[in-house]
Scaffold this motif. Structure first.
Motif, short mmCIF file in Angstrom:
data_model
loop_
_atom_site.label_atom_id
_atom_site.label_comp_id
_atom_site.label_asym_id
_atom_site.label_seq_id
_atom_site.Cartn_x
_atom_site.Cartn_y
_atom_site.Cartn_z
N ASN A 199 -6.76 -6.65 -0.27
CA ASN A 199 -7.64 -7.32 0.41
C ASN A 199 -7.80 -8.89 0.35
OD1 ASN A 199 -8.43 -4.97 1.33
ND2 ASN A 199 -10.06 -4.56 -0.18
N PHE A 200 -7.45 -9.39 -0.87
CA PHE A 200 -7.42 -10.62 -1.30
C PHE A 200 -6.40 -11.35 -0.49
CE2 PHE A 200 -5.30 -13.86 -3.83
CZ PHE A 200 -6.23 -14.75 -4.08
N VAL A 201 -5.20 -10.94 -0.60
CA VAL A 201 -3.90 -11.46 0.19
C VAL A 201 -4.35 -11.67 1.74
CG1 VAL A 201 -1.79 -11.18 0.98
CG2 VAL A 201 -2.35 -10.66 -1.39
N GLU A 202 -5.00 -10.57 2.54
CA GLU A 202 -5.17 -10.82 3.72
C GLU A 202 -6.20 -11.74 3.91
OE1 GLU A 202 -4.46 -6.41 5.81
OE2 GLU A 202 -6.18 -6.37 4.47
N GLY A 224 1.69 -17.63 -18.55
CA GLY A 224 2.69 -16.91 -17.97
C GLY A 224 3.35 -17.81 -16.67
N ALA A 225 4.53 -17.24 -16.32
CA ALA A 225 4.98 -18.28 -14.99
C ALA A 225 4.62 -17.12 -13.82
CB ALA A 225 6.52 -18.18 -15.31
N TRP A 226 3.49 -16.87 -13.38
CA TRP A 226 2.95 -16.11 -12.47
C TRP A 226 3.11 -17.00 -11.17
CZ3 TRP A 226 2.99 -11.26 -13.48
CH2 TRP A 226 2.54 -10.68 -14.75
N PRO A 227 3.34 -16.33 -10.05
CA PRO A 227 3.32 -16.97 -8.68
C PRO A 227 1.78 -17.74 -8.41
CG PRO A 227 4.46 -15.05 -8.47
CD PRO A 227 3.76 -15.00 -9.81
N VAL A 228 1.63 -18.63 -7.82
CA VAL A 228 0.47 -19.13 -7.25
C VAL A 228 -0.44 -18.10 -6.83
CG1 VAL A 228 -0.80 -20.76 -5.78
CG2 VAL A 228 1.15 -21.45 -7.06
N LEU A 229 -0.02 -17.18 -5.94
CA LEU A 229 -0.93 -16.25 -5.28
C LEU A 229 -1.65 -15.36 -6.40
CD1 LEU A 229 -1.53 -15.19 -2.61
CD2 LEU A 229 0.26 -13.63 -2.39
N ILE A 230 -0.59 -14.81 -7.25
CA ILE A 230 -1.35 -13.94 -8.51
C ILE A 230 -2.17 -14.64 -9.26
CG2 ILE A 230 -0.73 -13.16 -10.44
CD1 ILE A 230 1.96 -11.67 -9.36
N ASP A 231 -1.99 -16.01 -9.46
CA ASP A 231 -3.08 -16.77 -10.49
C ASP A 231 -4.35 -16.84 -9.38
OD1 ASP A 231 -1.43 -17.50 -12.60
OD2 ASP A 231 -0.30 -19.18 -11.68
N ARG A 289 0.91 -1.12 0.22
CA ARG A 289 0.06 0.02 -0.17
C ARG A 289 0.68 1.22 -0.07
NH1 ARG A 289 -5.26 -0.84 0.33
NH2 ARG A 289 -6.18 -2.87 1.38
N LEU A 290 1.87 1.31 0.54
CA LEU A 290 3.00 2.32 0.62
C LEU A 290 3.68 2.74 -0.73
CD1 LEU A 290 4.53 4.44 2.29
CD2 LEU A 290 6.41 2.78 2.58
N VAL A 291 4.17 1.64 -1.33
CA VAL A 291 5.26 1.60 -2.33
C VAL A 291 4.37 1.41 -3.66
CG1 VAL A 291 5.51 -0.83 -2.72
CG2 VAL A 291 7.34 1.00 -3.35
N LEU A 292 3.13 1.06 -3.84
CA LEU A 292 2.44 1.06 -5.06
C LEU A 292 1.05 1.89 -4.94
CD1 LEU A 292 2.60 -2.84 -5.88
CD2 LEU A 292 3.89 -1.12 -6.79
N ALA A 293 1.02 2.44 -4.29
CA ALA A 293 -0.11 3.73 -4.04
C ALA A 293 0.07 4.56 -5.57
CB ALA A 293 -0.06 4.32 -2.99
N LEU A 348 -4.84 -2.23 -6.62
CA LEU A 348 -4.01 -2.46 -5.27
C LEU A 348 -5.08 -2.70 -4.31
CD1 LEU A 348 -1.41 -2.02 -3.71
CD2 LEU A 348 -2.04 0.32 -3.52
N ASP A 349 -6.11 -2.09 -4.06
CA ASP A 349 -6.77 -2.41 -3.16
C ASP A 349 -7.47 -3.80 -3.02
OD1 ASP A 349 -6.88 0.18 -1.62
OD2 ASP A 349 -8.35 0.99 -2.66
N LYS A 350 -7.79 -4.07 -4.33
CA LYS A 350 -8.51 -5.48 -4.21
C LYS A 350 -7.43 -6.55 -4.14
CE LYS A 350 -12.14 -4.28 -7.79
NZ LYS A 350 -12.09 -2.97 -7.60
N TRP A 351 -6.13 -6.20 -4.63
CA TRP A 351 -5.08 -7.26 -4.48
C TRP A 351 -4.93 -7.45 -2.81
CZ3 TRP A 351 -2.04 -10.97 -5.81
CH2 TRP A 351 -0.75 -11.21 -5.23
#
Length: 252
Positions: free
Chosen positions: A144-147, A220-227, A129-133, A139-142
């Motif tokens: 919220n999803f990770v949490e 693409g070779a995305w990490p599991v979390l992004i997929d 949230r700090l660096v990609l604002a 960003l918000d959806k990402w």
């Protein structure tokens, strides 16, 4: 290495040293000049020096939450809007500062530290949230999803654990847990650790994928979390469209 004094914490000096090590500016070649193994030696040298720098940072940080104040102070002094290479270095620096105890990941779950793992996830989210604002449309959806993903995985983790060790089969359950299913549950959780690769791929994802997910390559070779995030977004969009259709049908 330590030009800061015994107890002084200077985020600007730490960042300068980090960027030099990241670029390899501090490595000095031997008298023979370039050798075939020069690159591996340079990488090992940088890793060792970065580990020393991280240990020094941890010895002088009173609380992990204070690091965000320091990072914000650094961020507003840097020109990150013009030079992407500078922003990329700062983005990697944020990951570096959010790690602890020499770990390669921001979060790490074991049988005994699931609460620490959730705190680490929260730290990663705060860092994003700090660096990609203003740079990441989702960003918000990402975040919220990770949490939410961390909470659900932790709940599933402990629910399975509780079932295995409950009742008269406590000893058998503990044996199964330690030698079988428990390790599988841990592996499932650890697939969603915030590794350095995941951290860097999120930056790439933020730059090439639009708000409607155009630009996402499922091959693409995305990490599991992004997929998993993309799958979640598609599912959410489907149910939202379905609900809208039902509402329209109800009106007419």
């Amino acid at each position: 290495m330590d030009s800061l004094g015994p107890n002084r914490f200077d985020i600007f000096e730490i960042y300068r040293q980090f960027c030099e090590l990241r670029r390899g500016d501090t490595y000095v070649c031997g008298e023979e000049g370039y050798r075939q193994d020069e690159e591996s030696q340079r990488a090992k040298y940088s890793r060792d020096r970065l580990n020393q720098l991280l240990k020094m940072v941890e010895s002088r940080m009173h609380t992990r939450t204070a690091i965000f104040d320091e990072l914000h102070k650094l961020m507003i002094q840097l020109d990150l809007t013009v030079d992407f290479s500078e922003f990329s270095c700062f983005y990697d620096f944020v990951f570096f500062m959010c790690r602890e105890n020499g770990q390669k990941n921001i979060s790490k779950l074991s049988h005994a530290n699931s609460l620490d793992a959730n705190a680490s996830i929260s730290r990663a989210v705060a860092a994003w949230r700090l660096v990609l604002a203003g740079r990441f449309r989702l960003l918000d959806k990402w975040c919220n999803f990770v949490e939410l993903k961390a909470i659900l995985l932790q709940f599933s983790f402990w629910l399975k654990y509780s079932c295995l060790i409950s009742g008269t089969y406590f000893d058998m359950g503990m044996e199964i847990w330690h030698y079988g299913y428990g390790d599988m549950a841990l592996q499932e959780y650890q697939r969603h650790n915030i590794s350095e690769d995941t951290w860097q791929q999120v930056l790439a994802f933020s730059r090439c994928v639009h708000e409607n997910l155009e630009g996402y390559d499922p091959e693409g070779a995305w990490p599991v979390l992004i997929d998993d995030f993309v799958e979640h977004m598609y599912r959410f969009a489907f149910y939202t469209l379905h609900d809208r259709k039902e509402n329209l049908m109800a009106i007419f």
